[in-house]
Design a protein around this motif. Structure first.
Motif, PDB file in Angstrom:
ATOM      1  N   ARG A 193       0.848  -1.189   0.000  1.00 56.96           N
ATOM      2  CA  ARG A 193       0.000   0.000   0.000  1.00 56.96           C
ATOM      3  C   ARG A 193       0.885   1.241   0.000  1.00 56.96           C
ATOM      4  N   MET A 194       0.299   2.351  -0.434  1.00 54.61           N
ATOM      5  CA  MET A 194       1.083   3.596  -0.445  1.00 54.61           C
ATOM      6  C   MET A 194       1.366   4.068   0.972  1.00 54.61           C
ATOM      7  N   PHE A 195       0.390   3.929   1.855  1.00 50.81           N
ATOM      8  CA  PHE A 195       0.578   4.416   3.222  1.00 50.81           C
ATOM      9  C   PHE A 195       0.291   3.307   4.215  1.00 50.81           C
ATOM     10  N   GLY A 196       1.165   3.195   5.210  1.00 47.85           N
ATOM     11  CA  GLY A 196       1.041   2.157   6.217  1.00 47.85           C
ATOM     12  C   GLY A 196       0.375   2.667   7.480  1.00 47.85           C
ATOM     13  N   THR A 197       0.438   1.863   8.529  1.00 43.57           N
ATOM     14  CA  THR A 197      -0.189   2.222   9.799  1.00 43.57           C
ATOM     15  C   THR A 197       0.717   3.198  10.564  1.00 43.57           C
ATOM     16  N   GLY A 198       0.166   3.783  11.623  1.00 42.00           N
ATOM     17  CA  GLY A 198       0.947   4.731  12.433  1.00 42.00           C
ATOM     18  C   GLY A 198       0.207   6.039  12.540  1.00 42.00           C
ATOM     19  N   ALA A 199       0.813   6.971  13.259  1.00 38.54           N
ATOM     20  CA  ALA A 199       0.147   8.252  13.538  1.00 38.54           C
ATOM     21  C   ALA A 199       0.450   9.261  12.431  1.00 38.54           C
ATOM     22  N   TYR A 200      -0.593   9.757  11.817  1.00 41.66           N
ATOM     23  CA  TYR A 200      -0.459  10.819  10.813  1.00 41.66           C
ATOM     24  C   TYR A 200      -0.772  12.164  11.475  1.00 41.66           C
ATOM     25  N   PRO A 201      -0.159  13.257  10.987  1.00 40.63           N
ATOM     26  CA  PRO A 201      -0.399  14.554  11.638  1.00 40.63           C
ATOM     27  C   PRO A 201      -1.892  14.857  11.778  1.00 40.63           C
ATOM     28  N   GLY A 202      -2.301  15.191  12.990  1.00 40.07           N
ATOM     29  CA  GLY A 202      -3.692  15.573  13.230  1.00 40.07           C
ATOM     30  C   GLY A 202      -4.653  14.407  13.389  1.00 40.07           C
ATOM     31  N   GLY A 203      -4.215  13.172  13.107  1.00 41.79           N
ATOM     32  CA  GLY A 203      -5.080  11.999  13.272  1.00 41.79           C
ATOM     33  C   GLY A 203      -6.156  11.909  12.199  1.00 41.79           C
ATOM     34  N   PRO A 204      -7.038  10.909  12.331  1.00 39.15           N
ATOM     35  CA  PRO A 204      -7.990  10.617  11.246  1.00 39.15           C
ATOM     36  C   PRO A 204      -9.079  11.668  11.042  1.00 39.15           C
ATOM     37  N   THR A 205      -9.192  12.643  11.943  1.00 39.82           N
ATOM     38  CA  THR A 205     -10.215  13.669  11.707  1.00 39.82           C
ATOM     39  C   THR A 205      -9.650  14.858  10.926  1.00 39.82           C
ATOM     40  N   SER A 206      -8.323  14.849  10.691  1.00 42.12           N
ATOM     41  CA  SER A 206      -7.719  15.949   9.926  1.00 42.12           C
ATOM     42  C   SER A 206      -7.840  15.691   8.437  1.00 42.12           C
ATOM     43  N   ARG A 207      -8.068  16.735   7.698  1.00 37.75           N
ATOM     44  CA  ARG A 207      -8.197  16.590   6.247  1.00 37.75           C
ATOM     45  C   ARG A 207      -7.081  17.352   5.563  1.00 37.75           C
ATOM     46  N   LEU A 208      -6.493  16.737   4.539  1.00 38.88           N
ATOM     47  CA  LEU A 208      -5.501  17.450   3.739  1.00 38.88           C
ATOM     48  C   LEU A 208      -6.233  18.461   2.861  1.00 38.88           C
ATOM     49  N   ARG A 209      -5.477  19.358   2.264  1.00 40.31           N
ATOM     50  CA  ARG A 209      -6.098  20.397   1.427  1.00 40.31           C
ATOM     51  C   ARG A 209      -5.973  19.991  -0.041  1.00 40.31           C
ATOM     52  N   LEU A 210      -7.109  19.936  -0.717  1.00 38.71           N
ATOM     53  CA  LEU A 210      -7.111  19.554  -2.132  1.00 38.71           C
ATOM     54  C   LEU A 210      -6.672  20.745  -2.969  1.00 38.71           C
ATOM     55  N   VAL A 211      -5.644  20.544  -3.828  1.00 31.87           N
ATOM     56  CA  VAL A 211      -5.243  21.668  -4.681  1.00 31.87           C
ATOM     57  C   VAL A 211      -5.551  21.430  -6.154  1.00 31.87           C
ATOM     58  N   GLU A 212      -5.708  20.163  -6.555  1.00 26.21           N
ATOM     59  CA  GLU A 212      -6.024  19.916  -7.974  1.00 26.21           C
ATOM     60  C   GLU A 212      -6.552  18.506  -8.170  1.00 26.21           C
ATOM     61  N   THR A 213      -7.499  18.348  -9.113  1.00 29.83           N
ATOM     62  CA  THR A 213      -7.816  17.020  -9.658  1.00 29.83           C
ATOM     63  C   THR A 213      -7.834  17.174 -11.171  1.00 29.83           C
ATOM     64  N   ARG A 214      -7.365  16.123 -11.851  1.00 28.87           N
ATOM     65  CA  ARG A 214      -7.275  16.237 -13.314  1.00 28.87           C
ATOM     66  C   ARG A 214      -7.312  14.834 -13.921  1.00 28.87           C
ATOM     67  N   PRO A 215      -8.187  14.601 -14.930  1.00 28.09           N
ATOM     68  CA  PRO A 215      -8.102  13.302 -15.603  1.00 28.09           C
ATOM     69  C   PRO A 215      -6.853  13.259 -16.480  1.00 28.09           C
ATOM     70  N   VAL A 216      -6.135  12.152 -16.422  1.00 30.49           N
ATOM     71  CA  VAL A 216      -4.958  11.973 -17.294  1.00 30.49           C
ATOM     72  C   VAL A 216      -5.154  10.610 -17.951  1.00 30.49           C
ATOM     73  N   GLY A 217      -5.685  10.601 -19.189  1.00 30.03           N
ATOM     74  CA  GLY A 217      -6.110   9.331 -19.775  1.00 30.03           C
ATOM     75  C   GLY A 217      -7.211   8.765 -18.890  1.00 30.03           C
ATOM     76  N   ASP A 218      -7.080   7.480 -18.516  1.00 32.42           N
ATOM     77  CA  ASP A 218      -8.138   6.885 -17.680  1.00 32.42           C
ATOM     78  C   ASP A 218      -7.808   6.921 -16.189  1.00 32.42           C
ATOM     79  N   VAL A 219      -6.746   7.590 -15.807  1.00 34.54           N
ATOM     80  CA  VAL A 219      -6.478   7.746 -14.376  1.00 34.54           C
ATOM     81  C   VAL A 219      -6.842   9.172 -13.956  1.00 34.54           C
ATOM     82  N   VAL A 220      -7.020   9.345 -12.653  1.00 41.14           N
ATOM     83  CA  VAL A 220      -7.301  10.688 -12.133  1.00 41.14           C
ATOM     84  C   VAL A 220      -6.137  11.111 -11.256  1.00 41.14           C
ATOM     85  N   LEU A 221      -5.563  12.243 -11.587  1.00 41.02           N
ATOM     86  CA  LEU A 221      -4.499  12.799 -10.745  1.00 41.02           C
ATOM     87  C   LEU A 221      -5.146  13.615  -9.633  1.00 41.02           C
TER      88      LEU A 221
END
Ligand SMILES: Nc1c(N[C@@H]2O[C@H](COP(=O)(O)O)[C@@H](O)[C@H]2O)[nH]c(=O)[nH]c1=O
Length: 385
Positions: A193-221
């Motif tokens: 997996r990309m990310f394993g277990t352990g403590a992430y900053p702010g814990g599971p109630t913290s949300r990262l900030r979305l700066v972009e989404t973009r289709p690239v062929g059939d994947v989404v960046l």
């Protein structure tokens, strides 16, 4: 040089895996996304992978497009970004493609690993391998400090594996996450997996900030930046993002020949933006940025006690235009952490820097991040040259 901007890059399946368990590397990105990755590589000073990825994928990590390589050379850069790996044990295959393709390489290792690496007969010379020992243990801050100071790396692309991504994100050292989500199911519990277990900053109630989404062929960046402020004097990657935003807000101020243009953001400990402001906001000719931001908040908001105020210029400690300076407003709001890019010069207040000790004297931590001073000064050039 400061630590580099750290960009974590990976492609993941819809069920969240980086690869399957088979011997061949699973190609999750399609052609268009591999071309995007090539472009991100070409725009980086260095590309880093962990030793596990070097062993399992045997990657070359090149810029494949001749045009992009030519553009790098034309810009005075090396044809290929620096390639970096990290290995505590130094137990690496000297025949791996990593060592024998592209330009310069660095391996960060421990005292013990360095002994082992010296016996491997890794390539030397201009495109050879520099073995850098960071002490008895491999610590990321030491690696990033060395990359900035000794190698002048400003932009670092990290291409895995999951352990490296996890450590950098958990330690608050990743500036950006670029995830390509591929329309593929791996379906194997043992797959990486990309990310394993352990403590992430702010814990599971913290949300990262979305700066972009973009289709690239059939994947989404998807591009996210971390949001959780550092603690005490430690500057996290999220601190730099919020401070950059404060500097951008400073550019929105109505121009003035007699007052600074400043931007400010108030951010809760879980990374939620509480308020933002800028000088002379909403037609108030004397409003300061921190004052404008704090005025938008309920003074009894319990999140203020653990919030951070980001201000492009150090909050004022003395002012004629209002009864309370911003340092006092911040302290009265209960905020005890301030991150700023630029210490107040003596342009309008004599001995301003010394006077500003009030925040620290009353128990607030003031963190100055001088890499952003130029950005904070930009809308004030006419005042400070
Ligand atoms: N499979 C996969 C990635 N794999 C990454 O690319 C590295 C190999 O690069 P190269 O030496 O150029 O072939 C590999 O070690 C891993 O870090 N990346 C992506 O964006 N999408 C993908 O689907």
């Amino acid at each position: 040089m400061p630590q580099p901007y750290v960009l974590l890059s990976a492609a993941v399946s819809l069920d969240g895996y980086l690869d399957d368990t088979g011997p061949e590397r699973l190609l999750l990105s399609g052609p268009a996304d591999f071309d995007r990755v090539d472009q991100v590589r070409a725009a980086s000073d260095a590309i880093l992978i962990g030793a596990g990825t070097l062993r399992t994928d045997n990657p070359r990590l090149l810029v494949n497009s001749p045009e992009r390589r030519a553009a790098r050379v034309a810009a005075g850069l090396p044809e290929y970004p620096l390639k970096i790996t990290v290995s505590a044990s130094g137990d690496l295959d000297p025949e791996a493609q990593f060592w024998h393709t592209g330009g310069e390489k660095v391996v960060y290792t421990t005292d013990k690993g360095a002994e082992r690496l010296r016996t491997l007969g890794l390539p030397t010379g201009p495109a050879g391998v520099d073995v850098v020992c960071v002490g008895p243990d491999l610590e990321w801050p030491a690696v990033l400090d060395h990359l900035g100071d000794a190698r002048g790396v400003a932009r670092l692309m990290v291409e895995g594996g999951g352990r490296v991504h996890t450590q950098l994100l958990q330690q608050g050292l990743a500036d950006e996450l670029q995830l390509a989500v591929a329309p593929v199911f791996v379906g194997e519990a043992e797959a990486p997996r990309m990310f394993g277990t352990g403590a992430y900053p702010g814990g599971p109630t913290s949300r990262l900030r979305l700066v972009e989404t973009r289709p690239v062929g059939d994947v989404v960046l998807i591009r996210y930046v971390p949001s959780v402020p550092g603690t005490g004097p430690t500057v996290s990657a999220a601190d730099r993002h919020w401070l950059a935003l404060a500097c951008e807000l400073a550019a929105e101020c109505p121009p003035s020949g007699t007052a600074f243009s400043v931007g400010a953001v108030v951010v809760a400990a879980d990374g939620t933006e509480l308020a933002r402001g800028h000088s002379r906001e909403a037609g108030d000719p004397v409003a300061h940025a921190e004052e404008a931001a704090l005025a938008k908040l309920d003074p009894t908001d319990p999140r203020l006690a653990s919030a951070t105020v980001y201000s492009s210029l150090e909050p004022c400690a003395r002012r004629a235009s209002r009864p309370a300076p911003c340092a006092r407003l911040i302290l009265d709001a209960g905020v005890r952490r301030v991150v700023t890019a630029w210490r107040e010069p003596d342009t309008f207040v004599p001995d301003a820097t010394a006077r500003n000790a009030v925040l620290a004297e009353e128990g607030a931590v003031v963190v100055v991040v001088p890499e952003y001073e130029d950005r904070a000064k930009e809308p004030n050039r006419h005042l400070v040259g």
